[in-house]
Motif scaffolding. Structure first.
Motif, PDB file in Angstrom:
ATOM      1  N   MET A   1       0.843  -1.177   0.000  1.00 44.08           N
ATOM      2  CA  MET A   1       0.000   0.000   0.000  1.00 44.08           C
ATOM      3  C   MET A   1       0.893   1.246   0.000  1.00 44.08           C
ATOM      4  N   ASN A   2       0.553   2.216  -0.810  1.00 41.98           N
ATOM      5  CA  ASN A   2       1.340   3.443  -0.908  1.00 41.98           C
ATOM      6  C   ASN A   2       0.736   4.505   0.016  1.00 41.98           C
ATOM      7  N   TYR A   3       1.255   4.564   1.236  1.00 37.54           N
ATOM      8  CA  TYR A   3       0.702   5.475   2.229  1.00 37.54           C
ATOM      9  C   TYR A   3       0.953   6.935   1.883  1.00 37.54           C
ATOM     10  N   LYS A   4       2.026   7.201   1.168  1.00 35.65           N
ATOM     11  CA  LYS A   4       2.295   8.577   0.750  1.00 35.65           C
ATOM     12  C   LYS A   4       1.153   9.079  -0.134  1.00 35.65           C
ATOM     13  N   GLU A   5       0.699   8.267  -1.070  1.00 35.50           N
ATOM     14  CA  GLU A   5      -0.423   8.653  -1.939  1.00 35.50           C
ATOM     15  C   GLU A   5      -1.720   8.802  -1.148  1.00 35.50           C
ATOM     16  N   ILE A   6      -1.900   7.953  -0.152  1.00 28.37           N
ATOM     17  CA  ILE A   6      -3.099   8.046   0.689  1.00 28.37           C
ATOM     18  C   ILE A   6      -3.079   9.362   1.471  1.00 28.37           C
ATOM     19  N   VAL A   7      -1.921   9.722   2.016  1.00 33.39           N
ATOM     20  CA  VAL A   7      -1.795  10.985   2.761  1.00 33.39           C
ATOM     21  C   VAL A   7      -2.066  12.165   1.831  1.00 33.39           C
ATOM     22  N   ILE A   8      -1.519  12.117   0.621  1.00 36.59           N
ATOM     23  CA  ILE A   8      -1.748  13.198  -0.344  1.00 36.59           C
ATOM     24  C   ILE A   8      -3.246  13.339  -0.614  1.00 36.59           C
ATOM     25  N   GLU A   9      -3.925  12.227  -0.840  1.00 39.20           N
ATOM     26  CA  GLU A   9      -5.368  12.272  -1.096  1.00 39.20           C
ATOM     27  C   GLU A   9      -6.121  12.801   0.127  1.00 39.20           C
ATOM     28  N   ASP A  10      -5.719  12.373   1.325  1.00 35.74           N
ATOM     29  CA  ASP A  10      -6.347  12.877   2.553  1.00 35.74           C
ATOM     30  C   ASP A  10      -6.178  14.392   2.664  1.00 35.74           C
ATOM     31  N   LEU A  11      -4.989  14.889   2.383  1.00 37.54           N
ATOM     32  CA  LEU A  11      -4.741  16.330   2.470  1.00 37.54           C
ATOM     33  C   LEU A  11      -5.526  17.103   1.413  1.00 37.54           C
ATOM     34  N   ARG A  12      -5.603  16.555   0.209  1.00 35.16           N
ATOM     35  CA  ARG A  12      -6.366  17.213  -0.855  1.00 35.16           C
ATOM     36  C   ARG A  12      -7.853  17.288  -0.507  1.00 35.16           C
ATOM     37  N   ASN A  13      -8.342  16.315   0.234  1.00 37.99           N
ATOM     38  CA  ASN A  13      -9.758  16.256   0.590  1.00 37.99           C
ATOM     39  C   ASN A  13     -10.075  16.943   1.917  1.00 37.99           C
ATOM     40  N   TYR A  14      -9.079  17.462   2.585  1.00 36.49           N
ATOM     41  CA  TYR A  14      -9.246  18.005   3.934  1.00 36.49           C
ATOM     42  C   TYR A  14     -10.372  19.041   4.020  1.00 36.49           C
ATOM     43  N   ASN A  15     -10.342  20.044   3.179  1.00 38.20           N
ATOM     44  CA  ASN A  15     -11.375  21.091   3.234  1.00 38.20           C
ATOM     45  C   ASN A  15     -12.748  20.546   2.863  1.00 38.20           C
ATOM     46  N   TYR A  16     -12.796  19.610   1.925  1.00 33.52           N
ATOM     47  CA  TYR A  16     -14.075  18.992   1.555  1.00 33.52           C
ATOM     48  C   TYR A  16     -14.631  18.178   2.718  1.00 33.52           C
ATOM     49  N   LEU A  17     -13.753  17.474   3.431  1.00 34.32           N
ATOM     50  CA  LEU A  17     -14.190  16.704   4.599  1.00 34.32           C
ATOM     51  C   LEU A  17     -14.772  17.620   5.670  1.00 34.32           C
ATOM     52  N   LYS A  18     -14.086  18.734   5.927  1.00 34.36           N
ATOM     53  CA  LYS A  18     -14.589  19.680   6.929  1.00 34.36           C
ATOM     54  C   LYS A  18     -15.966  20.195   6.539  1.00 34.36           C
ATOM     55  N   GLN A  19     -16.146  20.542   5.275  1.00 36.55           N
ATOM     56  CA  GLN A  19     -17.451  21.023   4.820  1.00 36.55           C
ATOM     57  C   GLN A  19     -18.478  19.904   4.868  1.00 36.55           C
ATOM     58  N   GLY A  20     -18.060  18.703   4.506  1.00 38.54           N
ATOM     59  CA  GLY A  20     -18.959  17.556   4.545  1.00 38.54           C
ATOM     60  C   GLY A  20     -19.463  17.259   5.946  1.00 38.54           C
ATOM     61  N   VAL A  21     -18.612  17.413   6.934  1.00 42.46           N
ATOM     62  CA  VAL A  21     -19.019  17.200   8.335  1.00 42.46           C
ATOM     63  C   VAL A  21     -20.109  18.196   8.706  1.00 42.46           C
ATOM     64  N   GLU A  22     -19.904  19.447   8.368  1.00 44.39           N
ATOM     65  CA  GLU A  22     -20.910  20.466   8.688  1.00 44.39           C
ATOM     66  C   GLU A  22     -22.222  20.198   7.949  1.00 44.39           C
ATOM     67  N   ASN A  23     -22.136  19.838   6.680  1.00 43.76           N
ATOM     68  CA  ASN A  23     -23.344  19.560   5.907  1.00 43.76           C
ATOM     69  C   ASN A  23     -24.071  18.319   6.406  1.00 43.76           C
ATOM     70  N   ALA A  24     -23.322  17.298   6.801  1.00 44.59           N
ATOM     71  CA  ALA A  24     -23.950  16.081   7.325  1.00 44.59           C
ATOM     72  C   ALA A  24     -24.690  16.389   8.625  1.00 44.59           C
ATOM     73  N   LYS A  25     -24.088  17.194   9.486  1.00 45.90           N
ATOM     74  CA  LYS A  25     -24.756  17.587  10.732  1.00 45.90           C
ATOM     75  C   LYS A  25     -26.059  18.326  10.435  1.00 45.90           C
ATOM     76  N   ALA A  26     -26.008  19.237   9.481  1.00 48.70           N
ATOM     77  CA  ALA A  26     -27.205  20.004   9.125  1.00 48.70           C
ATOM     78  C   ALA A  26     -28.278  19.093   8.531  1.00 48.70           C
ATOM     79  N   ARG A  27     -27.882  18.153   7.678  1.00 48.55           N
ATOM     80  CA  ARG A  27     -28.848  17.236   7.060  1.00 48.55           C
ATOM     81  C   ARG A  27     -29.486  16.330   8.114  1.00 48.55           C
TER      82      ARG A  27
END
Length: 143
Positions: A1-27
């Protein structure tokens, strides 16, 4: 497993995850309010066929449970990212932020100017920060 690529994807999605958490709470809140309205109808009696209201109530419950699971998953991942980022130096966090979290055109050049280093050094620093992130998030040394 390429953890470096996983970390890169996690970092790229960071702001989307934060927004998703707020939207999920509202929904979830919206579904809870809708469920209160559905409960105000005629009570379900044993032996009778399910009504459209009953179907909507079951769908509402199922969606809320699915969203709660997604919410817990996203919150856990955000905590992992935040925790790993907190172990990095300010410089390393800034590099990862510029490269992945809030990437804009000219990010490498800005970092070169900011840290008074050559472009190749910025990329070396980025790779080292990613290595540390992978260790901090997933406990792995081999990338």
């Amino acid at each position: 497993m390429n953890y470096k690529e996983i970390v890169i994807e996690d970092l790229r999605n960071y702001n989307y995850l934060k927004q998703g958490v707020e939207n999920a709470k509202a929904r979830i809140r919206a579904l809870e309010y809708a469920a209160e309205g559905l409960q105000a109808g005629e009570p379900v009696r044993a032996g009778r066929r399910r009504s459209a209201r009953d179907d909507r109530m079951v769908d509402n419950i199922a969606e809320r449970e699915r969203l709660k699971l997604n919410l817990r998953t996203a919150q856990t991942l955000l905590r992992m990212i935040d925790s790993a980022l907190s172990t990095l130096s300010e410089q390393e966090r800034e590099i990862l932020n510029e490269f992945y979290i809030n990437k804009r055109e000219g990010h490498a050049e800005r970092l070169c100017h900011r840290f008074c280093v050559e472009k190749s050094k910025v990329y070396t620093m980025k790779d080292e920060a990613l290595r540390k992130m992978a260790i901090g998030m997933y406990g792995v040394i081999e990338l």
